[in-house]
Design a protein around this motif. Structure first.
Motif, PDB file in Angstrom:
ATOM      1  N   UNK A  58       0.821  -1.201   0.000  1.00 18.04           N
ATOM      2  CA  UNK A  58       0.000   0.000   0.000  1.00 18.04           C
ATOM      3  C   UNK A  58       0.863   1.263   0.000  1.00 18.04           C
ATOM      4  N   UNK A  59       1.937   1.257   0.785  1.00 13.09           N
ATOM      5  CA  UNK A  59       2.837   2.412   0.848  1.00 13.09           C
ATOM      6  C   UNK A  59       3.638   2.560  -0.446  1.00 13.09           C
ATOM      7  N   UNK A  60       4.052   1.445  -1.027  1.00 10.68           N
ATOM      8  CA  UNK A  60       4.779   1.458  -2.299  1.00 10.68           C
ATOM      9  C   UNK A  60       3.893   2.052  -3.393  1.00 10.68           C
ATOM     10  N   UNK A  61       2.666   1.597  -3.441  1.00 10.33           N
ATOM     11  CA  UNK A  61       1.721   2.070  -4.453  1.00 10.33           C
ATOM     12  C   UNK A  61       1.405   3.553  -4.275  1.00 10.33           C
ATOM     13  N   UNK A  69       8.134  -7.467 -11.772  1.00  6.96           N
ATOM     14  CA  UNK A  69       7.020  -8.409 -11.776  1.00  6.96           C
ATOM     15  C   UNK A  69       6.877  -9.130 -10.454  1.00  6.96           C
ATOM     16  N   UNK A  70       5.698  -9.610 -10.181  1.00  5.93           N
ATOM     17  CA  UNK A  70       5.398 -10.377  -8.967  1.00  5.93           C
ATOM     18  C   UNK A  70       5.653  -9.595  -7.678  1.00  5.93           C
ATOM     19  N   UNK A  71       5.383  -8.299  -7.703  1.00  5.24           N
ATOM     20  CA  UNK A  71       5.506  -7.460  -6.505  1.00  5.24           C
ATOM     21  C   UNK A  71       6.913  -7.431  -5.923  1.00  5.24           C
ATOM     22  N   UNK A  72       7.906  -7.470  -6.786  1.00  4.36           N
ATOM     23  CA  UNK A  72       9.283  -7.401  -6.316  1.00  4.36           C
ATOM     24  C   UNK A  72       9.939  -6.138  -6.844  1.00  4.36           C
ATOM     25  N   UNK A  73      10.794  -5.567  -6.059  1.00  2.78           N
ATOM     26  CA  UNK A  73      11.606  -4.455  -6.505  1.00  2.78           C
ATOM     27  C   UNK A  73      13.062  -4.845  -6.325  1.00  2.78           C
ATOM     28  N   UNK A  74      13.890  -4.415  -7.220  1.00  2.00           N
ATOM     29  CA  UNK A  74      15.294  -4.795  -7.190  1.00  2.00           C
ATOM     30  C   UNK A  74      16.097  -3.695  -6.521  1.00  2.00           C
ATOM     31  N   UNK A  75      17.028  -4.085  -5.687  1.00  2.00           N
ATOM     32  CA  UNK A  75      17.875  -3.136  -4.993  1.00  2.00           C
ATOM     33  C   UNK A  75      19.301  -3.637  -4.967  1.00  2.00           C
ATOM     34  N   UNK A  76      20.212  -2.733  -5.057  1.00  2.00           N
ATOM     35  CA  UNK A  76      21.620  -3.086  -4.936  1.00  2.00           C
ATOM     36  C   UNK A  76      22.012  -2.941  -3.478  1.00  2.00           C
ATOM     37  N   UNK A  77      22.636  -3.957  -2.930  1.00  2.00           N
ATOM     38  CA  UNK A  77      23.042  -3.938  -1.531  1.00  2.00           C
ATOM     39  C   UNK A  77      24.561  -4.002  -1.464  1.00  2.00           C
ATOM     40  N   UNK A  78      25.149  -3.076  -0.744  1.00  2.00           N
ATOM     41  CA  UNK A  78      26.594  -3.067  -0.571  1.00  2.00           C
ATOM     42  C   UNK A  78      26.909  -3.162   0.914  1.00  2.00           C
ATOM     43  N   UNK A  79      27.587  -4.207   1.297  1.00  2.00           N
ATOM     44  CA  UNK A  79      27.953  -4.412   2.688  1.00  2.00           C
ATOM     45  C   UNK A  79      29.164  -5.317   2.702  1.00  2.00           C
ATOM     46  N   UNK A  80      29.915  -5.299   3.775  1.00  2.00           N
ATOM     47  CA  UNK A  80      31.113  -6.129   3.819  1.00  2.00           C
ATOM     48  C   UNK A  80      30.761  -7.614   3.708  1.00  2.00           C
ATOM     49  N   UNK A  90       7.093  -6.724  -2.012  1.00  2.00           N
ATOM     50  CA  UNK A  90       5.964  -5.915  -1.559  1.00  2.00           C
ATOM     51  C   UNK A  90       4.892  -6.850  -1.004  1.00  2.00           C
ATOM     52  N   UNK A  91       4.473  -6.588   0.242  1.00  2.00           N
ATOM     53  CA  UNK A  91       3.512  -7.474   0.898  1.00  2.00           C
ATOM     54  C   UNK A  91       2.274  -6.701   1.337  1.00  2.00           C
ATOM     55  N   UNK A  92       1.172  -7.434   1.491  1.00  2.00           N
ATOM     56  CA  UNK A  92      -0.060  -6.822   1.981  1.00  2.00           C
ATOM     57  C   UNK A  92      -0.090  -6.933   3.508  1.00  2.00           C
ATOM     58  N   UNK A  93      -1.134  -6.379   4.095  1.00  2.00           N
ATOM     59  CA  UNK A  93      -1.223  -6.374   5.556  1.00  2.00           C
ATOM     60  C   UNK A  93      -1.368  -7.780   6.148  1.00  2.00           C
ATOM     61  N   UNK A  94      -1.982  -8.693   5.412  1.00  2.00           N
ATOM     62  CA  UNK A  94      -2.121 -10.071   5.893  1.00  2.00           C
ATOM     63  C   UNK A  94      -0.748 -10.730   6.066  1.00  2.00           C
ATOM     64  N   UNK A  95       0.143 -10.528   5.106  1.00  2.00           N
ATOM     65  CA  UNK A  95       1.488 -11.095   5.227  1.00  2.00           C
ATOM     66  C   UNK A  95       2.301 -10.364   6.295  1.00  2.00           C
ATOM     67  N   UNK A  96       2.026  -9.090   6.498  1.00  2.00           N
ATOM     68  CA  UNK A  96       2.671  -8.337   7.571  1.00  2.00           C
ATOM     69  C   UNK A  96       2.299  -8.978   8.908  1.00  2.00           C
ATOM     70  N   UNK A  97       1.044  -9.340   9.085  1.00  2.00           N
ATOM     71  CA  UNK A  97       0.594  -9.986  10.324  1.00  2.00           C
ATOM     72  C   UNK A  97       1.316 -11.324  10.508  1.00  2.00           C
ATOM     73  N   UNK A  98       1.483 -12.093   9.436  1.00  2.00           N
ATOM     74  CA  UNK A  98       2.188 -13.374   9.534  1.00  2.00           C
ATOM     75  C   UNK A  98       3.646 -13.175   9.948  1.00  2.00           C
ATOM     76  N   UNK A  99       4.307 -12.183   9.358  1.00  2.00           N
ATOM     77  CA  UNK A  99       5.686 -11.877   9.761  1.00  2.00           C
ATOM     78  C   UNK A  99       5.738 -11.521  11.243  1.00  2.00           C
TER      79      UNK A  99
END
Length: 109
Positions: A58-61, A69-80, A90-99
């Protein structure tokens, strides 16, 4: 969404400033959920010790963040410990509750 039987901390990130504070406390098994204005961080390189990254759909939208595709966004991660590209789901509130239900600890930033 990969759920694990291992207990973890769920970090709820609400703003870019709170991400700056939170990222040094995150363990590799922790889950990170970007909410509200924190989803703007998905448009830049993230430095995260965890590759288990989620964003509230909801916040992403509402902020017109571009997703793959499939509610995914790509990000570059740099860490040691982690280098390369990770996907933010991207998840809905139902999956947020499960997490939340499976988390040992929940920290709001």
């Amino acid at each position: 969404m990969p759920f694990s039987s291992h207990r973890y901390t769920l970090h709820l990130i609400f703003s870019p400033d709170s991400w700056a504070l939170a990222k040094n406390t995150i363990e590799s098994n922790d889950r990170i959920l970007f909410l509200q204005d924190a989803v703007y961080l998905l448009q830049s390189d993230l430095q995260s010790p965890s590759e288990l990254l989620y964003a509230r759909a909801l916040d992403v939208s509402a902020r017109k963040i571009k997703l793959l595709g499939n509610n995914l966004t790509e990000n570059s991660v740099s860490d040691s410990a982690v280098t390369g590209t990770v996907l933010v789901e991207a998840i809905d509130d139902e999956l947020w509750v499960k997490l939340t239900a499976q988390a040992q600890n929940i920290i709001s930033w």
